[in-house]
Design a protein around this motif. Structure first.
Motif, PDB file in Angstrom:
ATOM      1  N   UNK A  98     -40.914 -12.230 -22.606  1.00 47.46           N
ATOM      2  CA  UNK A  98     -40.187 -11.305 -23.479  1.00 47.46           C
ATOM      3  C   UNK A  98     -39.120 -12.055 -24.272  1.00 47.46           C
ATOM      4  N   UNK A  99     -38.329 -12.844 -23.585  1.00 47.71           N
ATOM      5  CA  UNK A  99     -37.262 -13.595 -24.245  1.00 47.71           C
ATOM      6  C   UNK A  99     -37.831 -14.690 -25.130  1.00 47.71           C
ATOM      7  N   UNK A 100     -38.931 -15.301 -24.696  1.00 49.87           N
ATOM      8  CA  UNK A 100     -39.550 -16.361 -25.492  1.00 49.87           C
ATOM      9  C   UNK A 100     -39.976 -15.858 -26.862  1.00 49.87           C
ATOM     10  N   UNK A 101     -40.372 -14.604 -26.951  1.00 51.74           N
ATOM     11  CA  UNK A 101     -40.737 -14.046 -28.254  1.00 51.74           C
ATOM     12  C   UNK A 101     -39.558 -14.130 -29.223  1.00 51.74           C
ATOM     13  N   UNK A 102     -38.370 -13.816 -28.742  1.00 49.10           N
ATOM     14  CA  UNK A 102     -37.183 -13.895 -29.601  1.00 49.10           C
ATOM     15  C   UNK A 102     -36.883 -15.331 -30.004  1.00 49.10           C
ATOM     16  N   UNK A 103     -36.926 -16.226 -29.043  1.00 51.51           N
ATOM     17  CA  UNK A 103     -36.577 -17.623 -29.315  1.00 51.51           C
ATOM     18  C   UNK A 103     -37.643 -18.294 -30.188  1.00 51.51           C
ATOM     19  N   UNK A 104     -38.899 -18.057 -29.893  1.00 49.58           N
ATOM     20  CA  UNK A 104     -39.972 -18.670 -30.678  1.00 49.58           C
ATOM     21  C   UNK A 104     -40.009 -18.139 -32.103  1.00 49.58           C
ATOM     22  N   UNK A 105     -39.636 -16.885 -32.279  1.00 50.46           N
ATOM     23  CA  UNK A 105     -39.704 -16.274 -33.610  1.00 50.46           C
ATOM     24  C   UNK A 105     -38.463 -16.560 -34.442  1.00 50.46           C
ATOM     25  N   UNK A 106     -37.286 -16.447 -33.826  1.00 50.20           N
ATOM     26  CA  UNK A 106     -36.044 -16.524 -34.594  1.00 50.20           C
ATOM     27  C   UNK A 106     -35.127 -17.682 -34.192  1.00 50.20           C
ATOM     28  N   UNK A 107     -35.422 -18.325 -33.077  1.00 52.07           N
ATOM     29  CA  UNK A 107     -34.670 -19.517 -32.705  1.00 52.07           C
ATOM     30  C   UNK A 107     -33.354 -19.280 -31.999  1.00 52.07           C
ATOM     31  N   UNK A 108     -33.013 -18.038 -31.713  1.00 56.77           N
ATOM     32  CA  UNK A 108     -31.748 -17.730 -31.055  1.00 56.77           C
ATOM     33  C   UNK A 108     -31.787 -16.310 -30.505  1.00 56.77           C
ATOM     34  N   UNK A 109     -30.758 -15.962 -29.725  1.00 52.71           N
ATOM     35  CA  UNK A 109     -30.625 -14.598 -29.229  1.00 52.71           C
ATOM     36  C   UNK A 109     -29.139 -14.273 -29.136  1.00 52.71           C
TER      37      UNK A 109
END
Length: 326
Positions: A98-109
């Motif tokens: 779930x978190x990897x989707x954010x990081x892989x797509x946008x590079x940060x959270x």
């Protein structure tokens, strides 16, 4: 918004606008992950965050028939000029993904809104063990797992966490597994707020009061209809946006939110009674339950100090003055 909502950055209903009004809250450049966001409260949270400029990861599981509510909401956000991506991993079993989707797509959270949940009712001795455990898995363990996966990234950004607890912790019949999970989320919020202070992470929680698919199952028809009329799910999202803001001044707080109103929820300790026998405590039950002299400790250490003061241990001075400042 395409569905009739307006993001009134020049002043929300009930707020001052014009000269001297608060600056509009913007989340441009921020990345927000909302779990359980395909429908209900999560959907409103995601829409509101996107309307304020956040890039939103919309997490939700598809329905059994394959309906992908996360993808549908992403399409709506994009159509309205926002930025979003869908994630269909389970918070209970695939938190890292779930978190990897954010990081892989946008590079940060920058913002994590833990909203995912399931519903089920039943008296304690009638809830199957596997159903009880699954409730804990999604509401409590899912919140823990996603937050754990997100924590290093939130540390890097000094991020914000908005957890979802419930006013059911005040007591309600027929949902002990749900209340147990939500009580755990309340405690987790208090703890993470203290753990996150050194890195600038702020962690708060909401107790939503709203008509949703979950509360639509309330057996009392009159109460259910009242919720549907006065506590629509879109009324919670503006407060979530405030908690997600870079300059939000609070952490470790719990708020009841619904219908365009928010209120602080606190844990308090009354003045107490003194005894060294069971009979002595029983004889003082009225005073034991009396809320006169209630205080609201900022942390566990302050509660111990309150107990010590009640025992008269500080009459000749406080030997713990300055000790263990958390």
């Amino acid at each position: 918004m395409a569905d009739g909502r307006q993001d009134q950055t020049d002043g929300q209903p009930g707020e001052a606008s014009g000269p001297g009004a608060p600056a509009p809250i913007r989340l441009d450049g921020q990345v927000a992950l909302v779990t359980g966001a395909g429908r209900g409260l999560g959907r409103e949270h995601a829409l509101a965050l996107a309307a304020r400029g956040a890039q939103v990861v919309v997490n939700d599981l598809p329905d059994a028939d394959g309906t992908d509510h996360a993808a549908a909401l992403v399409a709506e956000i994009v159509k309205n000029g926002g930025t979003a991506t869908a994630d269909t991993h389970s918070v209970a079993d695939e938190a890292d993904a779930v978190v990897a989707t954010a990081i892989d797509t946008y590079g940060r959270l920058d913002v994590l809104v833990n909203n995912a949940g399931i519903s089920h009712g039943g008296m304690f001795d009638q809830i199957p063990v596997e159903v009880f455990d699954r409730m804990l898995d999604v509401h409590l363990h899912g919140t823990v797992a996603v937050t754990r996966a997100a924590w290093p990234h939130l540390r890097a950004t000094g991020g914000r966490v908005v957890n979802t607890t419930s006013n059911s912790v005040f007591g309600i019949t027929g949902t002990s597994h749900y209340i147990t999970a939500k009580g755990g989320v309340l405690g987790l919020t208090k703890s993470l707020a203290m753990d996150g202070r050194v890195d600038g992470i702020r962690v708060n929680a909401i107790m939503p009061v709203a008509y949703t698919r979950m509360t639509a199952g309330i057996p009392d028809e009159v109460f259910r209809a009242f919720l549907e009329e006065h506590f629509t799910s879109d009324k919670v999202a503006p407060f979530v946006v405030w908690l997600a803001a870079p300059d939000v001044p609070v952490t470790g707080e719990i708020f009841s939110v619904g219908g365009g109103r928010a209120a602080r929820v606190v844990l308090g300790v009354n003045g107490g009674v003194l005894s060294d026998t069971p009979e002595g405590y029983g004889a003082q039950v009225d005073r034991l339950l009396d809320l006169e002299g209630t205080v609201f400790p900022a942390d566990a250490t302050r509660e111990v100090l309150h107990a010590a003061a009640g025992l008269g241990l500080f009459e000749d001075g406080n030997p713990l003055a300055g000790a263990w400042k958390q």
